[in-house]
Scaffold this motif. Sequence first.
Motif, PDB file in Angstrom:
ATOM      1  N   ILE A   1       0.836  -1.209   0.000  1.00 53.26           N
ATOM      2  CA  ILE A   1       0.000   0.000   0.000  1.00 53.26           C
ATOM      3  C   ILE A   1       0.869   1.256   0.000  1.00 53.26           C
ATOM      4  O   ILE A   1       0.635   2.189  -0.773  1.00 53.26           O
ATOM      5  N   ASN A   2       1.884   1.290   0.842  1.00 56.51           N
ATOM      6  CA  ASN A   2       2.751   2.468   0.881  1.00 56.51           C
ATOM      7  C   ASN A   2       3.559   2.613  -0.406  1.00 56.51           C
ATOM      8  O   ASN A   2       3.830   3.730  -0.853  1.00 56.51           O
ATOM      9  N   GLY A   3       3.925   1.497  -1.017  1.00 58.27           N
ATOM     10  CA  GLY A   3       4.616   1.560  -2.306  1.00 58.27           C
ATOM     11  C   GLY A   3       3.720   2.117  -3.402  1.00 58.27           C
ATOM     12  O   GLY A   3       4.130   2.983  -4.177  1.00 58.27           O
ATOM     13  N   VAL A   4       2.491   1.640  -3.454  1.00 61.50           N
ATOM     14  CA  VAL A   4       1.532   2.135  -4.456  1.00 61.50           C
ATOM     15  C   VAL A   4       1.257   3.621  -4.235  1.00 61.50           C
ATOM     16  O   VAL A   4       1.230   4.411  -5.189  1.00 61.50           O
ATOM     17  N   ALA A   5       1.071   4.011  -2.979  1.00 63.16           N
ATOM     18  CA  ALA A   5       0.813   5.422  -2.671  1.00 63.16           C
ATOM     19  C   ALA A   5       1.996   6.293  -3.087  1.00 63.16           C
ATOM     20  O   ALA A   5       1.807   7.386  -3.646  1.00 63.16           O
ATOM     21  N   SER A   6       3.193   5.819  -2.843  1.00 63.97           N
ATOM     22  CA  SER A   6       4.385   6.590  -3.207  1.00 63.97           C
ATOM     23  C   SER A   6       4.543   6.696  -4.717  1.00 63.97           C
ATOM     24  O   SER A   6       4.916   7.756  -5.236  1.00 63.97           O
ATOM     25  N   LEU A   7       4.265   5.617  -5.417  1.00 66.25           N
ATOM     26  CA  LEU A   7       4.313   5.645  -6.881  1.00 66.25           C
ATOM     27  C   LEU A   7       3.318   6.678  -7.417  1.00 66.25           C
ATOM     28  O   LEU A   7       3.663   7.510  -8.267  1.00 66.25           O
ATOM     29  N   CYS A   8       2.111   6.639  -6.901  1.00 65.15           N
ATOM     30  CA  CYS A   8       1.079   7.592  -7.334  1.00 65.15           C
ATOM     31  C   CYS A   8       1.451   9.024  -6.966  1.00 65.15           C
ATOM     32  O   CYS A   8       1.210   9.953  -7.754  1.00 65.15           O
ATOM     33  N   ALA A   9       2.046   9.212  -5.800  1.00 68.28           N
ATOM     34  CA  ALA A   9       2.470  10.557  -5.391  1.00 68.28           C
ATOM     35  C   ALA A   9       3.559  11.077  -6.322  1.00 68.28           C
ATOM     36  O   ALA A   9       3.554  12.258  -6.696  1.00 68.28           O
ATOM     37  N   GLY A  10       4.477  10.208  -6.696  1.00 65.55           N
ATOM     38  CA  GLY A  10       5.524  10.613  -7.633  1.00 65.55           C
ATOM     39  C   GLY A  10       4.957  11.028  -8.976  1.00 65.55           C
ATOM     40  O   GLY A  10       5.360  12.045  -9.553  1.00 65.55           O
ATOM     41  N   ILE A  11       4.014  10.250  -9.474  1.00 60.66           N
ATOM     42  CA  ILE A  11       3.370  10.589 -10.751  1.00 60.66           C
ATOM     43  C   ILE A  11       2.623  11.914 -10.630  1.00 60.66           C
ATOM     44  O   ILE A  11       2.734  12.791 -11.498  1.00 60.66           O
ATOM     45  N   ALA A  12       1.876  12.075  -9.544  1.00 61.84           N
ATOM     46  CA  ALA A  12       1.085  13.299  -9.361  1.00 61.84           C
ATOM     47  C   ALA A  12       1.977  14.532  -9.241  1.00 61.84           C
ATOM     48  O   ALA A  12       1.699  15.572  -9.854  1.00 61.84           O
ATOM     49  N   MET A  13       3.039  14.425  -8.467  1.00 62.59           N
ATOM     50  CA  MET A  13       3.899  15.591  -8.269  1.00 62.59           C
ATOM     51  C   MET A  13       4.646  15.962  -9.548  1.00 62.59           C
ATOM     52  O   MET A  13       4.776  17.140  -9.878  1.00 62.59           O
ATOM     53  N   MET A  14       5.125  14.970 -10.270  1.00 62.27           N
ATOM     54  CA  MET A  14       5.815  15.285 -11.517  1.00 62.27           C
ATOM     55  C   MET A  14       4.830  15.831 -12.549  1.00 62.27           C
ATOM     56  O   MET A  14       5.184  16.703 -13.348  1.00 62.27           O
ATOM     57  N   SER A  15       3.599  15.358 -12.512  1.00 58.73           N
ATOM     58  CA  SER A  15       2.574  15.907 -13.404  1.00 58.73           C
ATOM     59  C   SER A  15       2.304  17.368 -13.070  1.00 58.73           C
ATOM     60  O   SER A  15       2.091  18.194 -13.961  1.00 58.73           O
ATOM     61  N   TYR A  16       2.328  17.691 -11.789  1.00 59.06           N
ATOM     62  CA  TYR A  16       2.158  19.092 -11.392  1.00 59.06           C
ATOM     63  C   TYR A  16       3.353  19.929 -11.856  1.00 59.06           C
ATOM     64  O   TYR A  16       3.178  21.017 -12.401  1.00 59.06           O
ATOM     65  N   TYR A  17       4.548  19.403 -11.648  1.00 55.53           N
ATOM     66  CA  TYR A  17       5.746  20.153 -12.044  1.00 55.53           C
ATOM     67  C   TYR A  17       5.780  20.405 -13.544  1.00 55.53           C
ATOM     68  O   TYR A  17       6.271  21.431 -13.997  1.00 55.53           O
ATOM     69  N   SER A  18       5.266  19.467 -14.315  1.00 56.50           N
ATOM     70  CA  SER A  18       5.246  19.650 -15.770  1.00 56.50           C
ATOM     71  C   SER A  18       3.997  20.401 -16.224  1.00 56.50           C
ATOM     72  O   SER A  18       3.738  20.501 -17.412  1.00 56.50           O
ATOM     73  N   GLN A  19       3.226  20.892 -15.276  1.00 59.65           N
ATOM     74  CA  GLN A  19       2.033  21.708 -15.514  1.00 59.65           C
ATOM     75  C   GLN A  19       0.933  20.958 -16.260  1.00 59.65           C
ATOM     76  O   GLN A  19       0.163  21.544 -17.001  1.00 59.65           O
ATOM     77  N   SER A  20       0.863  19.643 -16.033  1.00 59.00           N
ATOM     78  CA  SER A  20      -0.215  18.842 -16.614  1.00 59.00           C
ATOM     79  C   SER A  20      -1.449  18.830 -15.715  1.00 59.00           C
ATOM     80  O   SER A  20      -2.549  18.545 -16.177  1.00 59.00           O
ATOM     81  N   VAL A  21      -1.233  19.102 -14.427  1.00 59.09           N
ATOM     82  CA  VAL A  21      -2.303  19.039 -13.433  1.00 59.09           C
ATOM     83  C   VAL A  21      -2.198  20.280 -12.552  1.00 59.09           C
ATOM     84  O   VAL A  21      -1.096  20.718 -12.223  1.00 59.09           O
ATOM     85  N   ASP A  22      -3.340  20.836 -12.152  1.00 56.44           N
ATOM     86  CA  ASP A  22      -3.290  22.022 -11.291  1.00 56.44           C
ATOM     87  C   ASP A  22      -3.110  21.640  -9.819  1.00 56.44           C
ATOM     88  O   ASP A  22      -3.290  20.490  -9.434  1.00 56.44           O
ATOM     89  N   MET A  23      -2.744  22.618  -9.011  1.00 56.29           N
ATOM     90  CA  MET A  23      -2.426  22.381  -7.603  1.00 56.29           C
ATOM     91  C   MET A  23      -3.631  21.872  -6.813  1.00 56.29           C
ATOM     92  O   MET A  23      -3.479  21.023  -5.938  1.00 56.29           O
ATOM     93  N   ASP A  24      -4.822  22.352  -7.097  1.00 53.69           N
ATOM     94  CA  ASP A  24      -6.002  21.882  -6.365  1.00 53.69           C
ATOM     95  C   ASP A  24      -6.217  20.384  -6.559  1.00 53.69           C
ATOM     96  O   ASP A  24      -6.521  19.659  -5.612  1.00 53.69           O
ATOM     97  N   THR A  25      -6.039  19.926  -7.779  1.00 50.25           N
ATOM     98  CA  THR A  25      -6.190  18.496  -8.061  1.00 50.25           C
ATOM     99  C   THR A  25      -5.121  17.694  -7.339  1.00 50.25           C
ATOM    100  O   THR A  25      -5.407  16.645  -6.752  1.00 50.25           O
ATOM    101  N   VAL A  26      -3.903  18.187  -7.366  1.00 53.16           N
ATOM    102  CA  VAL A  26      -2.806  17.504  -6.668  1.00 53.16           C
ATOM    103  C   VAL A  26      -3.091  17.448  -5.175  1.00 53.16           C
ATOM    104  O   VAL A  26      -2.897  16.411  -4.538  1.00 53.16           O
ATOM    105  N   MET A  27      -3.566  18.539  -4.606  1.00 53.38           N
ATOM    106  CA  MET A  27      -3.859  18.566  -3.172  1.00 53.38           C
ATOM    107  C   MET A  27      -4.955  17.560  -2.817  1.00 53.38           C
ATOM    108  O   MET A  27      -4.840  16.833  -1.828  1.00 53.38           O
ATOM    109  N   MET A  28      -6.007  17.516  -3.616  1.00 53.98           N
ATOM    110  CA  MET A  28      -7.084  16.557  -3.335  1.00 53.98           C
ATOM    111  C   MET A  28      -6.578  15.124  -3.435  1.00 53.98           C
ATOM    112  O   MET A  28      -6.907  14.285  -2.603  1.00 53.98           O
ATOM    113  N   PHE A  29      -5.762  14.863  -4.443  1.00 55.04           N
ATOM    114  CA  PHE A  29      -5.294  13.496  -4.655  1.00 55.04           C
ATOM    115  C   PHE A  29      -4.181  13.114  -3.686  1.00 55.04           C
ATOM    116  O   PHE A  29      -4.270  12.090  -3.004  1.00 55.04           O
ATOM    117  N   VAL A  30      -3.130  13.925  -3.612  1.00 52.45           N
ATOM    118  CA  VAL A  30      -1.962  13.552  -2.799  1.00 52.45           C
ATOM    119  C   VAL A  30      -2.252  13.715  -1.310  1.00 52.45           C
ATOM    120  O   VAL A  30      -2.074  12.778  -0.531  1.00 52.45           O
TER     121      VAL A  30
END
Length: 131
Positions: A45-74
């Motif tokens: 579970i912690n591995g899956v969560a970390s993988l998803c967090a990495g994807i979400a944060m890098m998506s935010y950094y590349s401006q594919s996702v806005d901060m509100d979405t990242v906050m709700m998800f991460v």
Amino acid sequence: MMWMICLFGGLGAMARYVLDVSIQRGWNRENRRTNRNFPLSTLVINGVASLCAGIAMMSYYSQSVDMDTVMMFVVGFLGGFSTFSTALNEVVSLIRQRRFTLALGYGIATVAVPLICVAAGFGIALLANPA
């Protein structure tokens, strides 16, 4: 926004429960004869969560996702889904059972696996959206 984070946190906790029970049932069924009691579900579970967090944060950094979405998800969903405190409790439980080698290995894995998964998530997001 705050209520959405809380809602997603509850959904993440429910998802963790379902996945935890599913993994434990399968793991316990497979290891009933050998009496191995390894807390696999929390590590997964912690591995899956970390993988998803990495994807979400890098998506935010590349401006594919806005901060509100990242906050709700991460913060919301993954915050409710992941459980570092349970992992630490499981290490202590293994120590109390005098299974020191397993406790040490699990403690190291509890830190190493999520770090590797975050890095993998960054890589996956970069491959999906090269900037």
